[in-house]
Design a protein around this motif. Structure first.
Motif, short mmCIF file in Angstrom:
data_model
loop_
_atom_site.label_atom_id
_atom_site.label_comp_id
_atom_site.label_asym_id
_atom_site.label_seq_id
_atom_site.Cartn_x
_atom_site.Cartn_y
_atom_site.Cartn_z
N SER A 1 1.11 1.38 -2.91
CA SER A 1 -0.23 1.87 -2.10
C SER A 1 -0.90 3.05 -3.37
O SER A 1 -0.24 3.65 -4.02
N SER B 1 -1.75 5.83 -2.64
CA SER B 1 -1.53 7.14 -2.38
C SER B 1 -0.10 7.63 -2.87
O SER B 1 0.39 8.61 -2.64
N HIS C 1 -7.84 -3.75 -4.84
CA HIS C 1 -7.67 -2.21 -5.71
C HIS C 1 -8.80 -2.39 -6.67
O HIS C 1 -8.89 -3.17 -7.50
N GLU D 1 -8.57 1.16 -2.23
CA GLU D 1 -8.06 -0.07 -1.87
C GLU D 1 -8.57 -0.26 -0.39
O GLU D 1 -9.06 0.44 0.41
N ARG E 1 -4.77 -4.85 6.16
CA ARG E 1 -3.34 -4.73 6.08
C ARG E 1 -2.82 -5.03 7.58
O ARG E 1 -3.38 -4.42 8.34
N ARG F 1 -8.43 3.10 9.14
CA ARG F 1 -7.88 1.90 9.38
C ARG F 1 -8.24 1.51 10.79
O ARG F 1 -8.06 2.19 11.58
N ASP G 1 -1.02 7.33 4.11
CA ASP G 1 -2.32 6.48 4.36
C ASP G 1 -2.49 5.98 5.49
O ASP G 1 -3.21 4.89 5.44
N THR G 2 -1.83 6.19 6.73
CA THR G 2 -2.14 5.65 7.94
C THR G 2 -2.49 6.55 8.90
O THR G 2 -1.97 7.52 9.57
#
Length: 652
Positions: free
Chosen positions: A104, A106, A349, A384, A388, A441, A486-487
């Motif tokens: 990722s 991140s 990306h 990005e 996912r 997300r 990143d979530t």
């Protein structure tokens, strides 16, 4: 993948019937071992007098050996392991047990990749094509003083061949198994007494190696095109200006890997809640996998480097290194290779990176002091975007992440020669990383910004016992930048975009460099001891705000790593060269925080305990100055795990 008592272990064995035997030695017929010149300390030095653990491989040895990218080279370098992350050309490097995933934007790696002294900040595209290379150097151990952030494990330096004032050209074609076809072409053309140009082109095609049983497709097929052009202007003996442009395009149908273990009691199977996801989906053999959705990847990269060197005086040089790179990658990947929607991505990306470094180097006090000092700036923008899979409930969420990084540094290092035999090295670097991140997300989003500073010194003592034997000891600090998770998660701290701190470590080395028998035998050895703090791993814990188990990057551990690297090279006769090199790494966690999925017994990711290479070359001279070489090279690495925690992530 699996519980603490069971891990995905891989033993790596490589065999090449080609010229790799002189990789670290180099020898002309009828002479002793050649001097190897490296720039591991940003100045040209004899490898045997350089107090750093360095593996240097010349372009000639790479060409003759058939090694065409860094992944292949990694098979023959002890205490270095290279693993793919996000498809062809994307890699995670581990040196002496210190690495880290970069799937990722991140996440940062712990091994710096440098192309003509320009930092390559991303895993995507880091498995560089070795076309028209002057030398590749593997620097083991922290390089924080001269190279900076994210080099706590070491650095890989890719030095391309520069335009020269003579006409030169070559074409090389390679045909191998699995449908391998490769062509390389290089042309060096001087335009005048002061201007020279150099052009290189390479293309590689390979068929797949692992059959996906659900549709019969073979994963691992790839097509690569690489072109590089340079122009060099030397208007005087004091000024050298070199401009290089490169472009690489790759396409693949997913990287080949099997599923060696599925533990239905672990995190992702438990969340899936389907009894059909069990051991029956384990790969039936090492050349096939049950398979899920088709994979596809495309990577494009364009880069430019402007390197200007000017001799202010006979003892003082000013150098400017300017770099720019723009990368774009499209990746559609079913990581679990099963009919279940466990972990899949369909994302793009985009990365752009600009860097500028100014160096001032020279010698003072009648050449008793050799020194280099400089300032550094880097600005990177990464994005990005795509889909996912969410393993918690099997729903695909749109993903959009942005990360902007600005990095600043001031550094200096000098070596003072007390006598012809005794020297002291002192270096210091101040670094600061400033990061801003945005993560979205589905309907959830979060953002964060933070900065981290570090001072990374290096201290060394070198003693030249005689012309052929040198010993040294050193202490060096490494620094890997912090980052953001990143979530996004509503109700979690900072909506889920939680920052984690940098990794820091100290490594202590004791080295021995020697040559005997009129430089026909070379024996080198290095012992290292590392104290490693605030290790970043994606461990599981119970979020107190959500009262549920989640997996996020966090600083959870302290560790001790120690080991040995050695090499022995001998010219048995004027025509017969033999080489043996090896490494031992003992990496153990000393302290674990409250996170789940990692214990003191968890093995370090991509860290084989033992690795070695055995090589030999025999040269037969022919009439007219030609010669024929027979070369054999065998490389072996011990068992290693592909995960850095005990949790069953299903992918490797």
């Amino acid at each position: 993948m699996g519980k603490a008592h069971s891990y995905p272990l891989v033993s790596r064995v490589s065999f090449v019937a080609l010229a790799v035997a002189a990789m670290q030695s180099g020898a002309a017929l009828g002479q002793g071992l050649e001097e190897v010149v490296v720039t591991a300390r940003k100045m040209a030095e004899d490898l045997q007098r350089t107090p750093v653990s360095v593996v240097a491989v010349s372009g000639d040895d790479l060409r003759v050996s058939g090694i065409d990218n860094l992944d292949t080279l990694g098979s023959f370098v002890p205490n270095l392991t290279i693993g793919q992350t996000m498809g062809y050309g994307s890699a995670s490097f581990t040196i002496r047990g210190i690495g880290g995933g970069q799937g990722s934007i991140s996440q940062d790696g712990s091994v710096g990749i440098y192309v003509d002294d320009v930092y390559y900040p991303r895993a995507q595209g880091a498995l560089l094509e070795l076309l028209d290379v002057e030398q590749v150097e593997i620097l083991r151990g922290p390089q924080g003083t001269l190279f900076g952030r994210n080099t706590s494990g070491g650095a890989v330096r890719y030095v391309s061949a520069k335009p020269a004032p003579e006409f030169e050209g070559r074409i090389k074609g390679t045909v191998g198994n699995l449908g391998t076809r490769r062509i390389e072409a290089v042309a060096n053309m001087p335009l005048s007494d002061t201007v020279s140009t150099r052009f290189g082109y390479g293309a590689t095609t390979r068929d797949g190696v692992m059959r996906r049983l659900n549709d019969g497709d073979k994963m691992g097929a790839e097509d690569v095109d690489f072109v590089r052009g340079q122009i060099r202007w030397q208007p005087s003996d004091r000024l050298d200006i070199n401009l290089a442009l490169d472009s690489i395009t790759t396409e693949d149908n997913g990287f080949a890997r099997d599923i060696v273990l599925i533990d239905p009691t672990d995190l992702l199977p438990t969340r899936l809640g389907d009894p059909g996801f069990n051991e029956s989906l384990v790969t039936p053999d090492k050349w096939s996998v049950i398979g899920g959705d088709p994979d596809y990847g495309r990577f494009e990269s364009e880069g430019a480097t402007l390197n200007i060197g000017y001799d202010l005086t006979a003892q003082l040089e000013l150098r400017s290194i300017t770099g720019y790179r723009d990368n774009e990658m499209t990746r559609k990947q079913d990581f679990d290779h099963t009919p279940y929607d466990i972990y899949q991505v369909d994302i793009n990306h985009d990365f752009s990176n600009f860097s500028q470094e100014f160096q001032l180097s020279g010698s003072s006090f009648d050449a008793r002091l050799s020194w280099v000092a400089g300032v550094y700036y880097m600005h990177e923008k990464a994005r990005e975007k795509g889909i996912r899979n969410n393993p918690a409930d099997g729903v695909n969420f749109p993903l959009d992440m942005k990360l902007e990084t600005k990095s600043y540094a001031v550094f200096g290092q000098g070596t003072w020669r007390w006598t012809d035999a005794l020297s002291t090295t002192l270096g210091l670097r101040w670094s600061m990383d400033d990061k801003e991140g945005y993560m979205s997300r589905g309907r959830n989003s979060a953002e964060n910004d933070d900065s981290w500073k570090s001072v990374t010194p290096r201290l060394g003592l070198e003693y030249q016992i005689n012309d052929d034997i040198m010993v040294y000891t050193s202490a060096a600090k490494g620094f890997k930048s912090g980052g953001f998770n990143d979530t996004p998660r509503p109700g979690a701290a900072n909506d889920g975009a939680v920052a984690y701190d940098p990794e820091e470590l100290w490594t202590y080395e004791l080295g021995f460099r020697s040559e005997f028998a009129d430089s026909r035998i070379r024996l080198n050895a290095t012992y290292f001891y590392t104290s490693f703090d605030d290790i970043q791993v994606p461990a599981t814990f119970v979020d107190p705000n959500l009262n549920t188990r989640i997996q996020v990057w966090q600083n959870v551990a302290e560790a001790t790593i120690q080991g040995i690297e050695f090499e022995a090279v001998a010219m048995i006769t004027d025509r017969w060269l033999v080489q043996l090199s090896g490494g031992w790494t003992d990496a153990e966690y000393d302290k674990i925080g409250a996170a789940e999925g990692i214990t003191k017994k968890t093995p370090f990711q991509r860290t084989p305990e033992y690795s070695y290479t055995v090589a030999t070359t025999y040269t037969q001279p022919l009439a007219g100055g030609a010669q024929v070489q027979l070369n054999l090279n065998y490389g072996w690495k011990d068992e290693q795990t592909n995960n850095n925690t005990d949790t069953n992530n299903v992918w490797l």
